[in-house]
Design a protein around this motif. Sequence first.
Motif, PDB file in Angstrom:
ATOM      1  N   ALA A   1       0.828  -1.218   0.000  1.00 21.16           N
ATOM      2  CA  ALA A   1       0.000   0.000   0.000  1.00 21.16           C
ATOM      3  C   ALA A   1       0.859   1.264   0.000  1.00 21.16           C
ATOM      4  O   ALA A   1       0.332   2.368  -0.076  1.00 21.16           O
TER       5      ALA A   1
ATOM      6  N   GLU B   1      -5.379   0.733   5.981  1.00 25.89           N
ATOM      7  CA  GLU B   1      -6.193   1.953   5.826  1.00 25.89           C
ATOM      8  C   GLU B   1      -5.409   3.183   6.275  1.00 25.89           C
ATOM      9  O   GLU B   1      -5.567   4.269   5.736  1.00 25.89           O
TER      10      GLU B   1
ATOM     11  N   LYS C   1      -3.325   4.317   3.418  1.00 32.15           N
ATOM     12  CA  LYS C   1      -4.128   4.953   2.362  1.00 32.15           C
ATOM     13  C   LYS C   1      -4.520   6.372   2.779  1.00 32.15           C
ATOM     14  O   LYS C   1      -4.427   7.312   1.996  1.00 32.15           O
TER      15      LYS C   1
ATOM     16  N   GLN D   1      -3.679  10.083   1.219  1.00 34.48           N
ATOM     17  CA  GLN D   1      -4.741  11.018   0.812  1.00 34.48           C
ATOM     18  C   GLN D   1      -4.517  12.394   1.443  1.00 34.48           C
ATOM     19  O   GLN D   1      -4.710  13.423   0.796  1.00 34.48           O
TER      20      GLN D   1
ATOM     21  N   GLY E   1      -1.056   6.265  -6.166  1.00 36.08           N
ATOM     22  CA  GLY E   1      -2.284   5.772  -6.763  1.00 36.08           C
ATOM     23  C   GLY E   1      -2.730   6.688  -7.877  1.00 36.08           C
ATOM     24  O   GLY E   1      -1.931   7.356  -8.524  1.00 36.08           O
TER      25      GLY E   1
ATOM     26  N   LYS F   1     -17.317   3.769  -7.265  1.00 39.10           N
ATOM     27  CA  LYS F   1     -16.828   2.634  -6.465  1.00 39.10           C
ATOM     28  C   LYS F   1     -16.129   1.600  -7.363  1.00 39.10           C
ATOM     29  O   LYS F   1     -15.038   1.126  -7.049  1.00 39.10           O
TER      30      LYS F   1
ATOM     31  N   GLU G   1     -12.815   2.950  -8.562  1.00 40.08           N
ATOM     32  CA  GLU G   1     -11.862   2.931  -7.450  1.00 40.08           C
ATOM     33  C   GLU G   1     -11.316   1.524  -7.227  1.00 40.08           C
ATOM     34  O   GLU G   1     -10.107   1.326  -7.094  1.00 40.08           O
ATOM     35  N   GLU G   2     -12.233   0.544  -7.245  1.00 46.25           N
ATOM     36  CA  GLU G   2     -11.810  -0.849  -7.031  1.00 46.25           C
ATOM     37  C   GLU G   2     -10.843  -1.299  -8.116  1.00 46.25           C
ATOM     38  O   GLU G   2      -9.844  -1.933  -7.857  1.00 46.25           O
ATOM     39  N   ARG G   3     -11.150  -0.933  -9.351  1.00 46.13           N
ATOM     40  CA  ARG G   3     -10.302  -1.412 -10.449  1.00 46.13           C
ATOM     41  C   ARG G   3      -8.973  -0.674 -10.527  1.00 46.13           C
ATOM     42  O   ARG G   3      -8.032  -1.162 -11.140  1.00 46.13           O
TER      43      ARG G   3
ATOM     44  N   GLU H   1      -7.366   0.184  -7.750  1.00 44.00           N
ATOM     45  CA  GLU H   1      -6.663  -0.153  -6.508  1.00 44.00           C
ATOM     46  C   GLU H   1      -5.288  -0.744  -6.827  1.00 44.00           C
ATOM     47  O   GLU H   1      -5.140  -1.653  -7.642  1.00 44.00           O
ATOM     48  N   GLY H   2      -4.259  -0.187  -6.188  1.00 45.36           N
ATOM     49  CA  GLY H   2      -2.906  -0.737  -6.378  1.00 45.36           C
ATOM     50  C   GLY H   2      -2.202  -0.212  -7.628  1.00 45.36           C
ATOM     51  O   GLY H   2      -1.045  -0.513  -7.856  1.00 45.36           O
TER      52      GLY H   2
ATOM     53  N   ASP I   1      -0.454   2.727  -9.563  1.00 42.33           N
ATOM     54  CA  ASP I   1       0.168   3.988  -9.188  1.00 42.33           C
ATOM     55  C   ASP I   1       0.551   4.763 -10.453  1.00 42.33           C
ATOM     56  O   ASP I   1       1.548   4.454 -11.094  1.00 42.33           O
TER      57      ASP I   1
END
Length: 360
Positions: A53, A245, A248, A252, A263, A284, A287-289, A291-292, A294
Motif C-alpha cells: 500500500a 487503511e 491509504k 490522501q 495511486g 466505487k 476505485e476498485e479497479r 486499486e494498487g 500507481d
Amino acid sequence: MEYGKIKRRKTRAVYVGNVKIGDNAPIVVQSMTDTKTHNIEETLNQINRLVEAGCELVRVAVPTEKDALALKEVAKNSPVPIIADIHFSPRIAFISLESGIAGIRLNPGNINDKGKIREILQECKKKNIAVRLGVNSGSLEERLLEKYGYPSGEALAESALYWSEFFESVGFTNFKVSIKGSDVLQNIEANRIFAEKTDIPLHIGITEAGTLQQGSIKSAVGLGILLYFGIGDTIRVSLTADPVEEVKVAYQILSSLGLRRRGVEIISCPTCGRIEVNLPEIVKKVEERLEGIDLPLKVAIMGCVVNAIGEAREANIGLACGNKSAILFKEGKPLKRVSEEEMVDELLKEINNISKNLKG
Ligand code: SF4
C-alpha cells in the motif's frame, strides 16, 4: 507563503535504515502492525500488505521478551526497515537492539532512568539505529505538570526539548521527535512550539484518533494544519482499523496538500438532483479497479455536464455523465459517448492506454 505551495520547515536528516527523514526528503509514510510480533508469519504478512500500500517504515510492538526475540526474523525478512516500539523496559530495548532493526521508539518519560537511556543511545549509535524520541501527555514529567498545571502544548514542547538536549549531550543525534497531546489543538500547539526552536525532524500523528471515519477526519485536520505550516517529516495516521487503511489515509492527506502522491487521483462530484446515472456505484467500481495502480493521473467522474467541462480540463481523463450515458473526456477533449453499462470499462481501457504510453 506562495499560494499553492507549502514551504517545509528546514530540518536535519535522520536515517532509519536506508530511509531518509527530514532535510527536504519526501514525507515518509509509516504505520504499525497490530499483530503479536512473536507471531512472525502473521506479522510479516501484514508488513507486506502495508508495503504494497506504500508504507515505507513499519513499527512493531515489543511488549515482551518473546516479541524482542522474534524481531530478528521479522527484520531480516521485511522489505522495509523495522522500528521496535519499546515502553518501560530497558531490558527489552537491549534485546531488541541485537536483532537487526533500523530504529526504536522510546519514551524517556516512561523509562525515566537517564543512565539506562544513555546506555541505550550508546548502543544505538554503535549499531547505527535511529531513535524516535516520544513525548506523550500521559507520561509527562512531574516537574512540568507542577509548572504548567496540566500537560499543555507548552509543557509537552518543553519536555521534548529537554530530552532532545539530553540526547545531544550524550552525543546522539540520529533521532526524530514525536509529541502527542491528548487532543488535536494541543498536538498542533506543542509541535509548533517545538518546530520553531529546533531543526530536529518531527514524526507527526494524532494519537488514538478513532475509527476509520472519525480517525481519518481528526488526522486530516490535525496533520493537515501542521503540514500546511511546513511541519512534519514523517507521518503515521492512527486508526482503529486495518493498518493498511492508515497508509491509504496518510497518502490522501499528503496528496490533498500536494506533498506526495500515490495511486490515481479520483475527483467525483457529490451528486444532486440533476443526476441520471448511479454515480456512487460507478465511482466505487472505478476505485476498485484502480486499486494498487500507481499513475500520475487525475480522473474526473462527474454526474452531469454542469461542472464536468471545467473539471475535465483539469483532469487527464474523465466522464461527464448524462441520461444513462456519458461523454468520455481525455485531456480536456471529448473522445466519445458511452452507455452507463460500458462507462467503467471504457474509462479503464483509456487509462490502460495512457499507462502504456507513460511506461514508453
Ligand atoms: S456535477 Fe452535476 S450532478 Fe454532480 S453535483 Fe454538480 S450539478 Fe449535480
